[in-house]
Structures are given as C-alpha cells and as structure tokens.
Design a protein around this motif. Structure first.
Motif, short mmCIF file in Angstrom:
data_model
loop_
_atom_site.label_atom_id
_atom_site.label_comp_id
_atom_site.label_asym_id
_atom_site.label_seq_id
_atom_site.Cartn_x
_atom_site.Cartn_y
_atom_site.Cartn_z
N SER A 247 0.85 -1.18 0.00
CA SER A 247 0.00 0.00 0.00
C SER A 247 0.89 1.23 0.00
N ALA A 248 0.44 2.27 -0.69
CA ALA A 248 1.19 3.53 -0.68
C ALA A 248 1.21 4.15 0.71
N ILE A 249 0.20 3.86 1.54
CA ILE A 249 0.13 4.38 2.89
C ILE A 249 0.89 3.43 3.81
N PRO A 250 1.92 3.92 4.50
CA PRO A 250 2.72 3.03 5.36
C PRO A 250 1.87 2.49 6.50
N GLU A 251 2.28 1.36 7.00
CA GLU A 251 1.48 0.64 7.99
C GLU A 251 1.16 1.50 9.21
N HIS A 252 2.11 2.30 9.69
CA HIS A 252 1.88 3.05 10.92
C HIS A 252 0.92 4.22 10.72
N LEU A 253 0.56 4.54 9.47
CA LEU A 253 -0.39 5.61 9.20
C LEU A 253 -1.75 5.08 8.72
N ARG A 254 -1.90 3.78 8.67
CA ARG A 254 -3.19 3.22 8.24
C ARG A 254 -4.18 3.24 9.39
N THR A 255 -5.44 3.47 9.04
CA THR A 255 -6.50 3.50 10.04
C THR A 255 -7.77 2.93 9.43
N THR A 256 -8.77 2.71 10.25
CA THR A 256 -10.04 2.20 9.73
C THR A 256 -10.66 3.23 8.80
N ARG A 257 -10.92 2.82 7.59
CA ARG A 257 -11.42 3.74 6.58
C ARG A 257 -12.91 4.05 6.78
#
Length: 349
Positions: free
Chosen positions: A3-13
């Motif tokens: 994913s272009a969004i790194p793991e530590h910045l992912r959240t429930t969409r």
C-alpha cells in the motif's frame, strides 16, 4: 504489492478507495518512505521576481538565501528552478526541505526577516516566501522509477516496493493518509493583510499544492528527441493554460519550472508546481480537462512506444494543508504572483 500508505499511518477507513482490493496496476510505481518518527515536514519556496533574471540585484538575493541555507539549521535538501510568469517577469525559485519542524522554526525568523521582513535589504527585486509544513498524513509522493529521489523524497529513509494505488483516476487522493477518513474539502476563505509593499496571505483550509516533475537526464538521443518533440510541447501547452487561465477552474497559480544548477545553468529536468483551491479541483482538471487529456495521451503514446526501455523519470508530490500549516508572504511582487491570486483585496495592517 504494498500500500502507498505506510502501515503506521493506516487507520479504519470511513472513505473508501476507488479500487478493489485485487486491483493490479499495469506498470510499477513507488513512493517515499519516511522513518516512523517523522511526524511533519517542511516545503519552503523562496522566490526572486525581476524583469531581468541576470540582474545584479537578483544575483545578490540568490547569494543571500544560499548563505542562509548553509547555516547549521538550514535545510537538508534544496534545489532551484526558474520560469517566466504571466506578467512577463522572470522568477527564480529555490525550494528547501526539512523533516524537523523545530529545526525549521529556529532557522526561519532570520531568513524571513531578511527576505520579506523588516530587515530586508534586497533592492530592485520582488521576493516571496511560500511554505507548507504538513503532517506526514497530509501529502503523498509517486515515482516512476527508483534511484534518484526528488523534492521531499530526498529526505526519506528510502523508497517503497511497488505500490498498488496508482495508474487510475483517484490514486493521488488514495495515497494521502488523511483521505482514509477525510474528504479534504476546502473550508473558509483566503484573506490578505497589507503592510506597505509586503502582503501576507492567510489561506483557507485544505489548500492543495502539487509539484510534478520530469527528468530526461538519462535519455539517449532518440528518446530525448521524442520527449522534447512530442510530449514536452503538449505539457507546456497545459502548463501555460494553468498559468494564464487556471483561476477559472480553481488553480490559483501555476509555474512551469526549468531546474537549474546553483550557478544558473539549466539541467534536463523540469517541474510544474501549482496552488489549487482543492484537491478535487486538481482531480477534475487531471481527469477531464482537454489540456490534461492531451498531456495524458501524449505521455501514454510515448511510454507505450518505448515500454520498459524508457529512461524518462517522472515524479510528483501532492500536499493538502490546513490554514495553520501554511505561510505566504510577498514583498514588492506583482498582483498575479502565487497566492495573491487567491485574494481579491489586501486589508491594511
């Protein structure tokens, strides 16, 4: 596929991507990866505006800001470019990057004071400062190849593997971490405060900036001729439209820049950088406006002809910033400069 969004910045969409989970892009692209400890970056544009870019006054201004950059708290990376604006003025813009907001905050007052502030001693030129300091959730990058980062990516810890969110309309938005939960819509109105020859612009929320670049340094003669003959003129047409008529579609200002060496020599690189009322306005132009449709068509023909042998490098960085993540100040610049286009009048301080 990452994913272009790194793991530590992912959240429930709460806002969904435009692609299904099994989407496979037709060609590889990559994004910059900062260390997880980096929370905020700084993108600072310092501009010199003059009728004659080779004037002594312009040269003295550039030498002054270069000296500022060389101080201990100066930027980790900076580069310089030039262009002719809609009023016929030469503009030389030096963009500097930090990934430490506190370091920038300690450095900036002296630089600002001498560039657009009360201690300014740069006669014969206009000067401006345009700064964004977004959180890492508020911007995205994209690169067509590895090996030579540009812009904010020079400060990154490295590059990703191949990412999924690209090669479709909406990928730009999907790569911005804040888009997981926010519409990123503009709010409020830009305003300006005049103090003599100096104007400070206070932007509205969720102003959008794009820097989108081309690098043909590595191309051989036939590919270079194809790019400069078939693609670049179409790109320039689109850039000129945004420069001259962009306000009608939500583009406050556009600069199609030729990158230069520190001594002013042109390099085989260019980029467009533009201020937009919103990410949505930028998306509409990209998806449907005839000028960008022609750019996209010329680029696709070029890339499909050359395939993996293409040496042209493409990249961009797109930022959406709140009012409190921006600083704009213009001294003795003409009224069509940058974010001055976003305000109808300047209130007196």
């Amino acid at each position: 596929m990452e994913s272009a969004i790194p793991e530590h910045l992912r959240t429930t969409r709460t806002r969904h991507r435009r692609i299904p989970d099994d989407y496979a892009p037709p060609y590889p692209s990559f994004v910059a990866r900062h260390k997880p400890g980096v929370a905020r970056v700084v993108m600072a544009y310092f501009g010199v505006q003059a009728r004659d870019a080779s004037s002594k006054a312009a040269g003295e201004a550039l030498a002054w800001i270069t000296t500022c950059f060389e101080s201990d708290a100066g930027p980790t990376h900076w580069d310089r470019a030039r262009y002719i604006d809609e009023a016929g003025f030469s503009n030389i813009v030096t963009v500097a990057y930090w990934d430490d907001r506190a370091k920038f905050d300690g450095w900036f007052p002296t630089a600002r004071d001498g560039w657009t502030g009360d201690r300014r001693a740069l006669d014969g030129v206009g000067t401006f400062i345009e700064v964004l300091y977004p959180s890492v959730e508020g911007y995205e990058t994209l690169f067509s190849s590895l090996g030579r980062p540009e812009g904010i990516a020079v400060l990154a810890d490295g590059m990703s593997g191949e990412v999924q969110e690209h090669a479709y309309w909406g990928g730009m938005r999907d790569r911005i971490p804040l888009s997981q939960t926010s519409e990123l819509a503009p709010a409020g109105a830009a305003r300006a405060i005049r103090d003599g020859a100096r104007i400070r612009v206070i932007p509205h929320d969720n102003l959008c900036l794009i820097r989108s670049g081309q690098d043909w340094v590595d191309t051989e003669a036939s590919e270079r001729n194809m790019y400069l003959g078939d693609v670049e003129p179409v790109l320039r047409e689109g850039m000129d439209f945004l420069r001259d008529e962009g306000r009608s579609i939500g583009c406050y200002a556009n600069r199609y820049m030729t990158v230069t060496a520190p001594d002013g020599r042109p390099i085989e690189k260019s980029y467009g950088m533009s201020w937009w009322k919103s990410l949505a306005a930028l998306e509409r132009w990209a998806e449907s406006h005839p000028t960008h449709v022609r750019i996209f068509g010329a680029a696709m023909k070029y890339l499909s002809t050359l395939g993996p042998a293409a040496k042209l490098r493409l990249y961009h960085e797109v930022t959406v910033a709140r009012t409190d993540e921006a600083f704009f100040e213009y001294f003795d610049c003409h009224p069509q400069t940058g974010m001055l286009n976003a305000v109808q009048r300047a209130d007196t301080a």
